[in-house]
Design a protein around this motif. Structure first.
Motif, PDB file in Angstrom:
ATOM      1  N   ALA A  77       1.035  -1.133   0.069  1.00 39.03           N
ATOM      2  CA  ALA A  77       0.244  -0.242   0.332  1.00 39.03           C
ATOM      3  C   ALA A  77       0.490   1.216   0.576  1.00 39.03           C
ATOM      4  N   HIS A  78       0.221   2.672  -0.333  1.00 43.71           N
ATOM      5  CA  HIS A  78       1.491   3.560  -0.413  1.00 43.71           C
ATOM      6  C   HIS A  78       0.816   4.682   0.602  1.00 43.71           C
ATOM      7  N   VAL A  79       1.640   5.083   1.244  1.00 42.56           N
ATOM      8  CA  VAL A  79       1.388   5.842   2.437  1.00 42.56           C
ATOM      9  C   VAL A  79       1.637   7.727   2.121  1.00 42.56           C
ATOM     10  N   TYR A  80       0.543   8.382   2.034  1.00 41.28           N
ATOM     11  CA  TYR A  80       0.995   9.746   2.151  1.00 41.28           C
ATOM     12  C   TYR A  80       0.306  10.502   2.969  1.00 41.28           C
ATOM     13  N   SER A  81       0.779  11.832   2.852  1.00 38.42           N
ATOM     14  CA  SER A  81       0.539  12.670   3.891  1.00 38.42           C
ATOM     15  C   SER A  81      -0.194  13.627   3.588  1.00 38.42           C
ATOM     16  N   VAL A  82      -2.109  14.084   3.580  1.00 41.41           N
ATOM     17  CA  VAL A  82      -2.038  14.799   3.524  1.00 41.41           C
ATOM     18  C   VAL A  82      -2.489  16.206   4.350  1.00 41.41           C
ATOM     19  N   LYS A  83      -2.191  16.081   5.407  1.00 42.11           N
ATOM     20  CA  LYS A  83      -1.851  16.973   6.327  1.00 42.11           C
ATOM     21  C   LYS A  83      -0.259  16.964   7.313  1.00 42.11           C
ATOM     22  N   ASP A  84       0.165  17.552   7.624  1.00 41.65           N
ATOM     23  CA  ASP A  84       1.458  17.663   8.716  1.00 41.65           C
ATOM     24  C   ASP A  84       1.521  18.512   9.256  1.00 41.65           C
ATOM     25  N   ARG A  85       0.315  18.993  10.311  1.00 39.48           N
ATOM     26  CA  ARG A  85       0.694  20.619  10.983  1.00 39.48           C
ATOM     27  C   ARG A  85       2.109  20.589  11.307  1.00 39.48           C
ATOM     28  N   ASN A  86       2.574  20.243  11.421  1.00 37.67           N
ATOM     29  CA  ASN A  86       4.422  20.253  12.091  1.00 37.67           C
ATOM     30  C   ASN A  86       5.928  20.135  11.538  1.00 37.67           C
ATOM     31  N   GLY A  87       4.558  19.514   9.864  1.00 35.28           N
ATOM     32  CA  GLY A  87       5.832  20.014   8.867  1.00 35.28           C
ATOM     33  C   GLY A  87       6.918  18.249   8.959  1.00 35.28           C
ATOM     34  N   GLY A  88       7.520  17.462  10.037  1.00 31.02           N
ATOM     35  CA  GLY A  88       8.412  16.739   9.869  1.00 31.02           C
ATOM     36  C   GLY A  88       8.453  15.409   9.158  1.00 31.02           C
ATOM     37  N   VAL A  89       7.078  15.896   9.229  1.00 29.09           N
ATOM     38  CA  VAL A  89       7.104  13.580   8.388  1.00 29.09           C
ATOM     39  C   VAL A  89       7.221  14.651   6.884  1.00 29.09           C
ATOM     40  N   GLU A  90       6.419  15.226   6.740  1.00 29.27           N
ATOM     41  CA  GLU A  90       6.464  15.672   4.835  1.00 29.27           C
ATOM     42  C   GLU A  90       7.715  15.643   4.435  1.00 29.27           C
ATOM     43  N   GLN A  91       8.513  16.816   5.265  1.00 31.55           N
ATOM     44  CA  GLN A  91       9.801  16.660   5.471  1.00 31.55           C
ATOM     45  C   GLN A  91      10.243  16.167   4.419  1.00 31.55           C
ATOM     46  N   HIS A  92      10.700  14.523   4.790  1.00 31.33           N
ATOM     47  CA  HIS A  92      11.076  13.733   4.252  1.00 31.33           C
ATOM     48  C   HIS A  92      10.182  12.948   3.150  1.00 31.33           C
ATOM     49  N   GLY A  93       9.444  13.906   2.651  1.00 30.07           N
ATOM     50  CA  GLY A  93       8.414  12.804   1.817  1.00 30.07           C
ATOM     51  C   GLY A  93       8.789  13.501   0.418  1.00 30.07           C
ATOM     52  N   VAL A  94       8.068  12.372  -0.755  1.00 32.32           N
ATOM     53  CA  VAL A  94       8.230  13.713  -1.782  1.00 32.32           C
ATOM     54  C   VAL A  94       6.494  14.458  -2.664  1.00 32.32           C
ATOM     55  N   VAL A  95       6.738  15.579  -3.052  1.00 36.87           N
ATOM     56  CA  VAL A  95       5.528  16.057  -2.954  1.00 36.87           C
ATOM     57  C   VAL A  95       4.970  15.412  -4.603  1.00 36.87           C
ATOM     58  N   ASP A  96       4.378  15.202  -4.516  1.00 35.10           N
ATOM     59  CA  ASP A  96       3.114  14.967  -5.286  1.00 35.10           C
ATOM     60  C   ASP A  96       2.426  15.370  -6.856  1.00 35.10           C
ATOM     61  N   ARG A  97       1.835  14.493  -7.406  1.00 32.70           N
ATOM     62  CA  ARG A  97       1.109  15.203  -8.377  1.00 32.70           C
ATOM     63  C   ARG A  97       0.087  16.615  -7.507  1.00 32.70           C
ATOM     64  N   ARG A  98      -1.098  15.364  -6.926  1.00 35.13           N
ATOM     65  CA  ARG A  98      -2.590  15.692  -6.628  1.00 35.13           C
ATOM     66  C   ARG A  98      -1.561  17.111  -5.237  1.00 35.13           C
ATOM     67  N   GLU A  99      -2.653  17.923  -5.379  1.00 34.20           N
ATOM     68  CA  GLU A  99      -2.667  18.826  -4.706  1.00 34.20           C
ATOM     69  C   GLU A  99      -2.833  18.416  -3.555  1.00 34.20           C
ATOM     70  N   GLY A 100      -1.530  18.872  -2.119  1.00 35.38           N
ATOM     71  CA  GLY A 100      -1.690  18.656  -0.828  1.00 35.38           C
ATOM     72  C   GLY A 100      -1.070  17.476  -0.718  1.00 35.38           C
ATOM     73  N   TRP A 101      -0.509  16.409  -1.312  1.00 33.34           N
ATOM     74  CA  TRP A 101      -0.373  15.463  -1.429  1.00 33.34           C
ATOM     75  C   TRP A 101       1.247  14.989  -1.472  1.00 33.34           C
ATOM     76  N   VAL A 102       1.820  14.312  -0.072  1.00 33.54           N
ATOM     77  CA  VAL A 102       3.338  13.956  -0.265  1.00 33.54           C
ATOM     78  C   VAL A 102       3.204  12.545  -0.203  1.00 33.54           C
ATOM     79  N   PHE A 103       3.693  12.218  -0.695  1.00 33.91           N
ATOM     80  CA  PHE A 103       4.868  11.210  -1.037  1.00 33.91           C
ATOM     81  C   PHE A 103       5.659  10.224   0.248  1.00 33.91           C
TER      82      PHE A 103
END
Length: 326
Positions: free
Chosen positions: A256-282
């Motif tokens: 399964a593929h895990v995305y963040s669609v909200k990270d209030r503090n930014g510490g998880v999305e900082q180490h992800g990859v921005v997806d084509r879909r707005e607001g999604w981070v792989f």
């Protein structure tokens, strides 16, 4: 869609457990009384010293299982959600975090509003390699067949002093069983006040599992079923889980593929990859593979995305990051 709100007894008054101003004052939480008996409003001014002198430490994801690069995904003292369709693997993902906390010597509390017995959950924990004695001593399963009365969960949870994680499995079921429509704001208020705040106030993390909107043409929407508040008020991470080409199934390799669609503090999305879909981070690919004789055990891991400049350029890495079984 209609809801059967007749489960159990009559719907509970969502405001029944909110103390009056007088009760708050009597317990030292409300306005003070002056020498003549008049009410003195309590100041709402916040001391900003720690934020200005460098002593404030921003929240960091320091709880739960580790991705294969060593990074964790959950913030202590914060509320997280994971939305996915049935069978996508969200319970496996939650139990992967549970197993890690148990192995670290911590207590985990589990409330399942869609299953009346712990049989399936315990079978998965055992498959993940958690020892029976560890489960017996540190895994707490709370009965949700009866309606939770105002203040009951807070009182029950207070006894688990060393709990670091609470999983609330079944957002919609929790609301409808207690007479609330998850599409209405009052349901979120009841849910947070009754089940989330008692946990986060203690410093433990909450992971709520729920479903996305049903319509196929709305699957790119970030929020789950109900109204947008179920994402807006999340102060940890809002995860979305999408099944891989080989979905997670019993006795079979799956992803399964895990995305963040909200990270209030930014510490998880900082180490992800921005997806084509707005607001999604792989965030990575969650792989579950049976191992051992007769596939008795399961190896579960989260594979980090490739964050090189070339990879980021392409945005969506789902196919490239999937393991060989895809």
């Amino acid at each position: 869609m209609t809801y059967d709100l007749s489960y159990g007894t009559a719907p509970i008054d969502p405001y029944a457990d909110i103390p009056s101003i007088g009760e708050l004052a009597a317990n030292g939480h409300g306005p003070e009384t002056g020498p003549s008996g008049e009410t003195q409003p309590e100041s709402r001014r916040v001391d900003l010293t720690a934020y200005l002198d460098g002593t404030y430490v921003a929240p960091e994801p320091q709880l739960g299982a580790r991705r294969d690069d060593g990074r964790q995904l959950l913030y202590p003292g914060h509320w997280h959600t994971c939305m996915a369709t049935t069978g996508a693997g969200k319970t496996w993902l939650a139990l992967w975090h549970v197993a890690a906390e148990l192995d670290n010597g911590h207590t985990v509390v589990y409330l399942h509003f869609e299953e009346s017995t712990p049989a399936g959950t315990l079978a998965r924990l055992l498959a993940l390699g958690v020892q029976r004695e560890v489960i017996r001593e540190r895994f707490i399963w709370l009965d949700c067949d009866r309606l939770w009365q105002p203040g009951e969960f807070a009182a029950e949870f207070a006894a688990f002093h060393d709990a670091t994680l609470v999983v609330l499995d079944g957002i919609n079921a929790a609301c409808t069983r207690h007479g609330h429509n998850p599409s209405e704001p009052v349901s979120l208020g009841w849910y947070r006040r009754t089940l989330v705040t008692p946990v986060t106030a203690s410093g433990a993390a909450v992971l709520s599992l729920g479903h996305p909107v049903k319509a196929r043409d709305r699957q790119d929407e970030r929020h789950g079923f109900g109204y947008t508040g179920w994402l807006d008020e999340v102060d940890g991470v809002g995860f979305r889980l999408l099944p891989g080409k080989a979905p997670i199934r019993r006795g079979m390799d799956g992803t399964a593929h895990v995305y963040s669609v909200k990270d209030r503090n930014g510490g998880v999305e900082q180490h992800g990859v921005v997806d084509r879909r707005e607001g999604w981070v792989f965030i990575g690919t969650f792989a579950v593979n049976p191992i051992g004789i007769n596939d008795k055990y399961v190896d579960a891991r989260l594979i980090a995305p490739d964050t090189s400049d070339k990879a980021v350029k392409f945005g969506d890495q789902r196919d490239r990051q999937a393991p060989s079984n895809e």
